[in-house]
Design a protein around this motif. Sequence first.
Motif, PDB file in Angstrom:
ATOM      1  N   ALA A  16      43.881  38.264  45.852  1.00 55.14           N
ATOM      2  CA  ALA A  16      43.582  36.843  46.077  1.00 55.14           C
ATOM      3  C   ALA A  16      42.553  36.538  46.850  1.00 55.14           C
ATOM      4  N   VAL A  17      42.446  37.445  47.974  1.00 52.36           N
ATOM      5  CA  VAL A  17      41.275  37.082  48.805  1.00 52.36           C
ATOM      6  C   VAL A  17      39.699  37.710  48.098  1.00 52.36           C
ATOM      7  N   LEU A  18      40.012  38.960  47.399  1.00 51.76           N
ATOM      8  CA  LEU A  18      38.940  39.517  46.948  1.00 51.76           C
ATOM      9  C   LEU A  18      38.393  38.518  45.602  1.00 51.76           C
ATOM     10  N   SER A  78      42.778  41.427  34.173  1.00 49.42           N
ATOM     11  CA  SER A  78      41.827  40.549  34.764  1.00 49.42           C
ATOM     12  C   SER A  78      41.046  41.390  36.059  1.00 49.42           C
ATOM     13  N   LEU A  79      41.777  42.190  36.704  1.00 54.69           N
ATOM     14  CA  LEU A  79      41.131  42.916  37.831  1.00 54.69           C
ATOM     15  C   LEU A  79      40.191  44.027  37.184  1.00 54.69           C
ATOM     16  N   VAL A  80      40.520  44.680  36.280  1.00 53.17           N
ATOM     17  CA  VAL A  80      39.467  45.565  35.676  1.00 53.17           C
ATOM     18  C   VAL A  80      38.226  44.805  34.997  1.00 53.17           C
ATOM     19  N   ALA A  81      38.533  43.810  34.299  1.00 55.17           N
ATOM     20  CA  ALA A  81      37.327  43.014  33.694  1.00 55.17           C
ATOM     21  C   ALA A  81      36.403  42.486  34.930  1.00 55.17           C
ATOM     22  N   THR A  82      37.076  42.100  35.938  1.00 55.85           N
ATOM     23  CA  THR A  82      36.265  41.418  36.975  1.00 55.85           C
ATOM     24  C   THR A  82      35.535  42.515  37.647  1.00 55.85           C
ATOM     25  N   LEU A 173      42.888  48.197  43.385  1.00 56.71           N
ATOM     26  CA  LEU A 173      44.006  47.047  43.472  1.00 56.71           C
ATOM     27  C   LEU A 173      44.613  47.304  41.999  1.00 56.71           C
ATOM     28  N   ALA A 174      43.881  47.137  40.975  1.00 54.96           N
ATOM     29  CA  ALA A 174      44.515  47.617  39.516  1.00 54.96           C
ATOM     30  C   ALA A 174      45.536  48.743  39.524  1.00 54.96           C
TER      31      ALA A 174
END
Length: 387
Positions: A16-18, A78-82, A173-174
Amino acid sequence: MKTQNYRLLLLLMLGAVLIVGQLYVTLPMTSALASNWQVTTGQAAWAGSAFGFAYAAGFLLLGSVSDRHGRRTVLLFSLVATAGASVVVAIAPSFNMLLGARALQGLAAAGFPPAALALVAETLPPGRRPLGISLLSFAFLAAAPAAQLLAAQFAGLGLHVIMLALAAGYVLLAVGLYRLLPTGMAREKKGAIAANPVPMWRQTQLMGAWMAACTVLFAFVSLHAGAQITGFSENQLQTLRLAGLPPLLICLVAARLVSRVGPVPTARAGLVLSAIALMVGLLDGFGWVAAASVLLSAGIALAVPGLIGTVASRATADFRARAMSLYTFFLFVGASIASPVAQALAPHGWSALLWAPIAALLGAAAVVNGWSSRSPSVPQPSEHRIS
């Protein structure tokens, strides 16, 4: 809570922070971006707004995805795409490409918050859900001052280095979530979404919370962007950011308050306190503005868990993530329009700049509970606890 739940909550808080920090990371770098790309500071400010508007729009486009395909799948994607979009931002060859990459980044990041919030509401034991929601709320809110503080400290390295470092963080994170979350976790059964007899846009008991969400970060960004626009020194800006960070821990107190008096009274108290904070900021002297920053963070730390709790407890499981998506959409629309509004109001003075969010917050406090519907199929909850 089980050890696995603690680990999950910690990873979601870090994410959430990142993720949310991306909205604010370019704010203290506006002048540097303007100089680097030979554009005006007003144009450079769009490096934040491009992310923010795409981020908000993404909640509408992606809101039902995790309801259909599972929280785990959406969080990982979402994490990988970001991460990939962050690399594109880092290597953008022109300012227009930078803005396009930031919009792509915002769209990719939009899948994370609704799925994370829905996952916490569904995974934690009922007695621990208010605490889990409050901790995640703290992480979302702490991203604003934390991202600005860190970006100001490392601005000399350049935006490209910061973005590459963030991309690496998203990948790690992912990997952590991939190992922690079992396949199919929090996945809805096929056909469940169609089971809700009332369209989400007719859920009048939620509309007040959605409308109120638009004012929360609007007020926060108005104060901080306004201070930067009106010529506060860098030391003063850093002081405002630091002063606003500790009061966000009130989110933890808000968990108990939500359990005792209910999410709506908690949200209303936070909205009124935020309005009072900005009124304090109208007084002469930097000390009063610093006090306003402290009180505003405290008010937001009450309002956000209250609003999230209202949406989480009133939305049924078949559209909870979509309901959270609308909440986060309005939350970040407010954040995205705050800077342009502040730019427009700043020539009229500091008072004009603050009275707009004050009025918005007081209006939000009045409508946060929503209103009754004549349709008998619409539930009319009277919850005092999140369960």
